[in-house]
Design a protein around this motif. Structure first.
Motif, PDB file in Angstrom:
ATOM      1  N   LEU A  14      40.146  -7.556  55.940  1.00  0.00           N
ATOM      2  CA  LEU A  14      40.363  -8.131  54.624  1.00  0.00           C
ATOM      3  C   LEU A  14      40.259  -9.647  54.704  1.00  0.00           C
ATOM      4  CD1 LEU A  14      43.454  -5.996  53.637  1.00  0.00           C
ATOM      5  CD2 LEU A  14      41.105  -5.641  52.897  1.00  0.00           C
ATOM      6  N   PRO A  15      40.154 -10.324  53.563  1.00  0.00           N
ATOM      7  CA  PRO A  15      40.073 -11.793  53.582  1.00  0.00           C
ATOM      8  C   PRO A  15      41.248 -12.429  54.303  1.00  0.00           C
ATOM      9  CG  PRO A  15      39.510 -10.945  51.425  1.00  0.00           C
ATOM     10  CD  PRO A  15      39.996  -9.773  52.232  1.00  0.00           C
ATOM     11  N   VAL A  16      40.999 -13.558  54.946  1.00  0.00           N
ATOM     12  CA  VAL A  16      42.039 -14.261  55.691  1.00  0.00           C
ATOM     13  C   VAL A  16      43.204 -14.641  54.793  1.00  0.00           C
ATOM     14  CG1 VAL A  16      42.533 -16.332  57.054  1.00  0.00           C
ATOM     15  CG2 VAL A  16      40.362 -15.128  57.351  1.00  0.00           C
ATOM     16  N   ALA A  17      42.921 -14.804  53.480  1.00  0.00           N
ATOM     17  CA  ALA A  17      43.972 -15.212  52.538  1.00  0.00           C
ATOM     18  C   ALA A  17      45.145 -14.260  52.542  1.00  0.00           C
ATOM     19  CB  ALA A  17      43.384 -15.308  51.129  1.00  0.00           C
ATOM     20  N   ALA A  18      44.950 -13.025  52.993  1.00  0.00           N
ATOM     21  CA  ALA A  18      46.041 -12.052  53.005  1.00  0.00           C
ATOM     22  C   ALA A  18      47.187 -12.517  53.886  1.00  0.00           C
ATOM     23  CB  ALA A  18      45.523 -10.695  53.482  1.00  0.00           C
ATOM     24  N   LYS A  19      46.905 -13.394  54.876  1.00  0.00           N
ATOM     25  CA  LYS A  19      47.951 -13.862  55.776  1.00  0.00           C
ATOM     26  C   LYS A  19      48.814 -14.929  55.119  1.00  0.00           C
ATOM     27  CE  LYS A  19      44.968 -13.098  59.803  1.00  0.00           C
ATOM     28  NZ  LYS A  19      44.316 -13.741  60.982  1.00  0.00           N
ATOM     29  N   ASP A  20      48.343 -15.548  54.049  1.00  0.00           N
ATOM     30  CA  ASP A  20      49.007 -16.720  53.476  1.00  0.00           C
ATOM     31  C   ASP A  20      49.624 -16.473  52.105  1.00  0.00           C
ATOM     32  OD1 ASP A  20      46.165 -18.418  54.770  1.00  0.00           O
ATOM     33  OD2 ASP A  20      48.145 -18.231  55.714  1.00  0.00           O
ATOM     34  N   LYS A  21      48.908 -15.799  51.233  1.00  0.00           N
ATOM     35  CA  LYS A  21      49.385 -15.629  49.869  1.00  0.00           C
ATOM     36  C   LYS A  21      48.772 -14.374  49.262  1.00  0.00           C
ATOM     37  CE  LYS A  21      45.760 -18.721  48.153  1.00  0.00           C
ATOM     38  NZ  LYS A  21      45.483 -19.968  47.411  1.00  0.00           N
ATOM     39  N   PRO A  22      49.345 -13.861  48.181  1.00  0.00           N
ATOM     40  CA  PRO A  22      48.788 -12.660  47.552  1.00  0.00           C
ATOM     41  C   PRO A  22      47.355 -12.884  47.092  1.00  0.00           C
ATOM     42  CG  PRO A  22      50.988 -13.116  46.722  1.00  0.00           C
ATOM     43  CD  PRO A  22      50.572 -14.320  47.513  1.00  0.00           C
ATOM     44  N   PHE A  23      46.555 -11.857  47.176  1.00  0.00           N
ATOM     45  CA  PHE A  23      45.197 -11.922  46.648  1.00  0.00           C
ATOM     46  C   PHE A  23      44.820 -10.543  46.139  1.00  0.00           C
ATOM     47  CE2 PHE A  23      44.456 -10.198  50.780  1.00  0.00           C
ATOM     48  CZ  PHE A  23      43.303  -9.442  50.691  1.00  0.00           C
ATOM     49  N   GLU A  24      43.766 -10.507  45.350  1.00  0.00           N
ATOM     50  CA  GLU A  24      43.331  -9.248  44.745  1.00  0.00           C
ATOM     51  C   GLU A  24      41.877  -8.969  45.091  1.00  0.00           C
ATOM     52  OE1 GLU A  24      44.080  -9.645  40.582  1.00  0.00           O
ATOM     53  OE2 GLU A  24      46.250  -9.844  40.845  1.00  0.00           O
ATOM     54  N   ARG A  25      41.528  -7.687  45.171  1.00  0.00           N
ATOM     55  CA  ARG A  25      40.144  -7.280  45.381  1.00  0.00           C
ATOM     56  C   ARG A  25      40.000  -5.844  44.884  1.00  0.00           C
ATOM     57  NH1 ARG A  25      38.470  -5.062  51.243  1.00  0.00           N
ATOM     58  NH2 ARG A  25      37.285  -3.725  49.830  1.00  0.00           N
ATOM     59  N   PRO A  26      38.815  -5.471  44.418  1.00  0.00           N
ATOM     60  CA  PRO A  26      38.607  -4.090  43.990  1.00  0.00           C
ATOM     61  C   PRO A  26      38.235  -3.198  45.168  1.00  0.00           C
ATOM     62  CG  PRO A  26      36.654  -5.380  43.525  1.00  0.00           C
ATOM     63  CD  PRO A  26      37.667  -6.328  44.106  1.00  0.00           C
ATOM     64  N   VAL A  27      38.646  -1.959  45.087  1.00  0.00           N
ATOM     65  CA  VAL A  27      38.250  -0.926  46.045  1.00  0.00           C
ATOM     66  C   VAL A  27      37.567   0.187  45.261  1.00  0.00           C
ATOM     67  CG1 VAL A  27      39.054   0.819  47.684  1.00  0.00           C
ATOM     68  CG2 VAL A  27      40.096  -1.456  47.662  1.00  0.00           C
ATOM     69  N   GLN A  28      36.380   0.576  45.659  1.00  0.00           N
ATOM     70  CA  GLN A  28      35.673   1.643  44.971  1.00  0.00           C
ATOM     71  C   GLN A  28      36.124   3.008  45.482  1.00  0.00           C
ATOM     72  OE1 GLN A  28      31.384   0.942  45.289  1.00  0.00           O
ATOM     73  NE2 GLN A  28      31.416   0.038  43.254  1.00  0.00           N
ATOM     74  N   GLY A  37      37.995  17.264  32.559  1.00  0.00           N
ATOM     75  CA  GLY A  37      38.254  15.835  32.572  1.00  0.00           C
ATOM     76  C   GLY A  37      39.308  15.391  33.565  1.00  0.00           C
ATOM     77  N   ARG A  38      39.636  16.236  34.531  1.00  0.00           N
ATOM     78  CA  ARG A  38      40.638  15.886  35.539  1.00  0.00           C
ATOM     79  C   ARG A  38      39.977  15.554  36.872  1.00  0.00           C
ATOM     80  NH1 ARG A  38      43.098  20.464  33.140  1.00  0.00           N
ATOM     81  NH2 ARG A  38      42.467  21.736  34.925  1.00  0.00           N
ATOM     82  N   VAL A  39      40.604  14.634  37.614  1.00  0.00           N
ATOM     83  CA  VAL A  39      40.121  14.288  38.947  1.00  0.00           C
ATOM     84  C   VAL A  39      40.540  15.381  39.919  1.00  0.00           C
ATOM     85  CG1 VAL A  39      40.317  12.652  40.863  1.00  0.00           C
ATOM     86  CG2 VAL A  39      40.173  11.816  38.509  1.00  0.00           C
ATOM     87  N   VAL A  40      39.578  15.982  40.594  1.00  0.00           N
ATOM     88  CA  VAL A  40      39.877  17.075  41.533  1.00  0.00           C
ATOM     89  C   VAL A  40      39.644  16.656  42.981  1.00  0.00           C
ATOM     90  CG1 VAL A  40      39.444  18.878  39.838  1.00  0.00           C
ATOM     91  CG2 VAL A  40      37.541  18.023  41.222  1.00  0.00           C
ATOM     92  N   ALA A  41      39.004  15.521  43.211  1.00  0.00           N
ATOM     93  CA  ALA A  41      38.818  15.004  44.565  1.00  0.00           C
ATOM     94  C   ALA A  41      38.521  13.517  44.473  1.00  0.00           C
ATOM     95  CB  ALA A  41      37.678  15.728  45.283  1.00  0.00           C
ATOM     96  N   ALA A  42      38.947  12.767  45.488  1.00  0.00           N
ATOM     97  CA  ALA A  42      38.737  11.322  45.512  1.00  0.00           C
ATOM     98  C   ALA A  42      38.473  10.872  46.936  1.00  0.00           C
ATOM     99  CB  ALA A  42      39.957  10.590  44.941  1.00  0.00           C
ATOM    100  N   ASP A  43      37.544   9.950  47.089  1.00  0.00           N
ATOM    101  CA  ASP A  43      37.171   9.462  48.412  1.00  0.00           C
ATOM    102  C   ASP A  43      36.854   7.975  48.318  1.00  0.00           C
ATOM    103  OD1 ASP A  43      36.482   9.371  51.085  1.00  0.00           O
ATOM    104  OD2 ASP A  43      34.436  10.091  50.758  1.00  0.00           O
ATOM    105  N   ALA A  44      37.669   7.136  48.947  1.00  0.00           N
ATOM    106  CA  ALA A  44      37.434   5.691  48.928  1.00  0.00           C
ATOM    107  C   ALA A  44      36.114   5.378  49.619  1.00  0.00           C
ATOM    108  CB  ALA A  44      38.580   4.962  49.603  1.00  0.00           C
ATOM    109  N   VAL A  45      35.382   4.421  49.058  1.00  0.00           N
ATOM    110  CA  VAL A  45      34.045   4.072  49.537  1.00  0.00           C
ATOM    111  C   VAL A  45      34.128   2.893  50.492  1.00  0.00           C
ATOM    112  CG1 VAL A  45      31.743   3.284  48.851  1.00  0.00           C
ATOM    113  CG2 VAL A  45      32.995   4.910  47.412  1.00  0.00           C
ATOM    114  N   GLY A  46      33.379   2.957  51.585  1.00  0.00           N
ATOM    115  CA  GLY A  46      33.291   1.833  52.504  1.00  0.00           C
ATOM    116  C   GLY A  46      34.142   2.027  53.744  1.00  0.00           C
ATOM    117  N   ASP A  47      34.015   1.088  54.655  1.00  0.00           N
ATOM    118  CA  ASP A  47      34.737   1.124  55.924  1.00  0.00           C
ATOM    119  C   ASP A  47      36.104   0.495  55.731  1.00  0.00           C
ATOM    120  OD1 ASP A  47      35.410   1.383  58.553  1.00  0.00           O
ATOM    121  OD2 ASP A  47      34.199  -0.315  59.257  1.00  0.00           O
ATOM    122  N   LEU A  48      37.060   1.310  55.284  1.00  0.00           N
ATOM    123  CA  LEU A  48      38.389   0.821  54.948  1.00  0.00           C
ATOM    124  C   LEU A  48      39.431   1.361  55.924  1.00  0.00           C
ATOM    125  CD1 LEU A  48      38.294   1.488  51.100  1.00  0.00           C
ATOM    126  CD2 LEU A  48      37.901  -0.696  52.243  1.00  0.00           C
TER     127      LEU A  48
END
Length: 245
Positions: A14-28, A37-48
């Motif tokens: 994650l960004p270095v800023a996480a060590k110093d102060k709060p920050f925000e970022r989106p996760v897909q 219309g209901r969510v039946v499965a979810a999978d975060a995208v990317g190397d997290l």
């Protein structure tokens, strides 16, 4: 929505800023949506990190959709959501993460170059492009182009002037083929889509004009199916989250 303490080792991804102060970022998060219309499965995208992926996936489990349709009948689908995450350093050298809000995913794109003459003369623009995306995720540049544009100068929107219009559009077209929007699936098959993608050009050193352009914007990124008889799933409403520990 819940937040969990995450070891500080998470910060290497994650960004270095996480060590110093709060920050925000989106996760897909890629979600499977039922015909109800209901969510039946979810999978975060990317190397997290696993902890982060788990928080993002849990955040979307109760999201409600207007389901996709095929010839007027509800159908299952797959789409992608953006989970806005906030990371906050804690006193014990850990980082807490929480999901703040959820919305339909936006395209990932290379920003276009600012036209030099327009920048020098203080012109700004809000360009909305029509982007044609094939079912396999390629941008069909020949079928894509300008949907709408507003030009700005001297603190106001120009109602009739076409100054630098073609230059702004040309710069967006140069990078459009490298954009990576979300592939939509309906009833088990990928669907070609038409996206409306807004791009804002803020003149360098003119923060007030930039604020005016953004405040005037009424259109966010949107997508529709480019196949007769198919309607894509859509969020019933943007979702805000409550935090916890």
């Amino acid at each position: 929505m819940k937040s969990l303490a995450i070891a500080l080792a998470l910060a290497v991804a994650l960004p270095v800023a996480a060590k110093d102060k709060p920050f925000e970022r989106p996760v897909q998060v890629r979600v499977d949506v039922s015909a109800e219309g209901r969510v039946v499965a979810a999978d975060a995208v990317g190397d997290l990190p696993e902890s982060l992926a788990r928080i993002a996936e849990a955040a979307v489990k109760d999201v409600e959709f207007e389901p996709a349709q095929v010839n007027g009948q509800p159908a299952s689908s797959r789409t992608t959501l953006d989970v806005k995450m906030r990371f906050t350093p804690e006193s014990d050298d850990s980082v807490s993460a929480e999901a703040l809000a959820i919305e339909a995913s936006k395209p990932m794109f290379h920003p276009p170059r600012y036209p030099m003459r327009a920048a020098q003369r203080g012109y700004g623009a809000r360009v909305v492009m029509k982007m044609q995306l094939t079912a396999d995720g390629r941008v069909d540049v020949e079928r894509s182009g300008l949907h709408d544009i507003s030009l700005w100068h001297g603190g106001r929107k120009l109602e009739r002037s076409q100054a630098h219009r073609d230059e702004f559009v040309a710069e967006v077209m140069k990078v459009m083929e490298h954009w990576r929007p979300v592939i939509e699936e309906v009833d088990g098959a990928p669907v070609s889509t038409v996206w409306r993608v807004p791009v804002t050009f803020c003149p360098p050193g003119r923060a007030r004009l930039c604020d005016q352009i953004k405040a005037d914007a009424t259109q966010s990124a949107s997508r529709t199916a480019d196949t007769d008889g198919i309607r894509l799933a859509s969020l019933k409403a943007p979702v805000g989250g409550a935090s916890g520990s």
